[in-house]
Design a protein around this motif. Structure first.
Motif, PDB file in Angstrom:
ATOM      1  N   LYS A 115      -8.852   1.210  16.259  1.00  0.00           N
ATOM      2  CA  LYS A 115      -8.863   2.447  17.042  1.00  0.00           C
ATOM      3  C   LYS A 115      -8.128   3.575  16.327  1.00  0.00           C
ATOM      4  O   LYS A 115      -8.279   4.738  16.677  1.00  0.00           O
ATOM      5  N   ASN A 116      -7.322   3.229  15.319  1.00  0.00           N
ATOM      6  CA  ASN A 116      -6.547   4.225  14.587  1.00  0.00           C
ATOM      7  C   ASN A 116      -6.209   3.653  13.215  1.00  0.00           C
ATOM      8  O   ASN A 116      -6.106   2.440  13.063  1.00  0.00           O
ATOM      9  N   ALA A 117      -6.021   4.522  12.243  1.00  0.00           N
ATOM     10  CA  ALA A 117      -5.679   4.076  10.889  1.00  0.00           C
ATOM     11  C   ALA A 117      -4.712   5.069  10.265  1.00  0.00           C
ATOM     12  O   ALA A 117      -4.726   6.258  10.590  1.00  0.00           O
ATOM     13  N   LYS A 118      -3.875   4.555   9.371  1.00  0.00           N
ATOM     14  CA  LYS A 118      -2.900   5.413   8.702  1.00  0.00           C
ATOM     15  C   LYS A 118      -2.842   5.046   7.218  1.00  0.00           C
ATOM     16  O   LYS A 118      -2.723   3.882   6.862  1.00  0.00           O
ATOM     17  N   VAL A 119      -2.916   6.075   6.363  1.00  0.00           N
ATOM     18  CA  VAL A 119      -2.799   5.869   4.916  1.00  0.00           C
ATOM     19  C   VAL A 119      -1.318   5.836   4.580  1.00  0.00           C
ATOM     20  O   VAL A 119      -0.588   6.775   4.854  1.00  0.00           O
ATOM     21  N   ASN A 120      -0.868   4.707   4.001  1.00  0.00           N
ATOM     22  CA  ASN A 120       0.551   4.565   3.681  1.00  0.00           C
ATOM     23  C   ASN A 120       0.891   4.970   2.257  1.00  0.00           C
ATOM     24  O   ASN A 120       1.848   5.673   2.018  1.00  0.00           O
TER      25      ASN A 120
END
Length: 195
Positions: A115-120
């Motif tokens: 439902k959500n993603a984050k580039v680390n």
């Protein structure tokens, strides 16, 4: 007595004017509003960066925007007008999008119910294949479910191109992905038989 009444009246007017000029706090911008205004025409910070730092910053921003738009697109029915607008926005990030452009991304996000993603972490590099030099980015993306619980970290790759767009005496460029969630190109030298 009149001067005292006039002074009190002026003081009341001043107090009323100060209260009416009080600035209302701004409403926070929702994620949907941010995504609605995302496109491939965003400006970049005015501060000076070296070219590698600028390309890292822009690439990370574009990867995050594609992931956000993908999550939003997959959360819908994929048959409404807003879904087609979101899909067209996603296509604007790619140089020559076709029917297979989003397939690896969509399959993985659907399989994990993202439902959500984050580039680390993101790093750009150049890859030489034959006589060609390819601009590549390797990055780590963390997926989240509907309860904002982490589904894990995944290492991914993308290929991109910078297209020169000279505008009014400035050398500017437009950023496009060539491929997204691609596998790195393998070395063409095969293992030989040793004796």
């Amino acid at each position: 007595m009149k001067p005292i009444i006039n002074l009190i009246f002026i003081a009341q007017i001043l107090i009323f004017a100060m209260i009416s000029c009080k600035k209302n706090p701004e409403m926070p911008v929702s994620d949907i509003e941010k995504l609605r205004n995302n496109n491939n025409k965003n400006g970049y910070p005015e501060k000076q960066m070296d070219s590698v730092e600028a390309i890292n910053f822009i690439t990370k921003q574009k990867v995050q925007e594609v992931l956000d738009l993908s999550a939003l697109y997959l959360s819908g029915n994929r048959d409404t007008k807003i879904d087609s607008v979101i899909f067209n926005q996603m296509k604007s990030y790619f140089y020559e999008p076709d029917s297979t452009t989003f397939q690896p991304l969509f399959e993985e996000m659907q399989k994990l119910n993202v439902k959500n993603a984050k580039v680390n972490h993101l790093e750009v590099y150049k890859e030489i294949v034959g006589k060609d030099t390819l601009d590549r980015a390797k990055f780590n993306v963390e997926y989240f479910d509907s309860k904002n619980k982490s589904l894990g970290n995944f290492d991914k790759n993308a290929g991109y191109i910078l297209v020169s767009m000279p505008i009014q005496f400035k050398k500017e460029f437009k950023f496009y992905f060539l491929e997204f969630y691609s596998k790195p190109v393998k070395d063409s030298v095969s293992a030989g038989v040793t004796r």
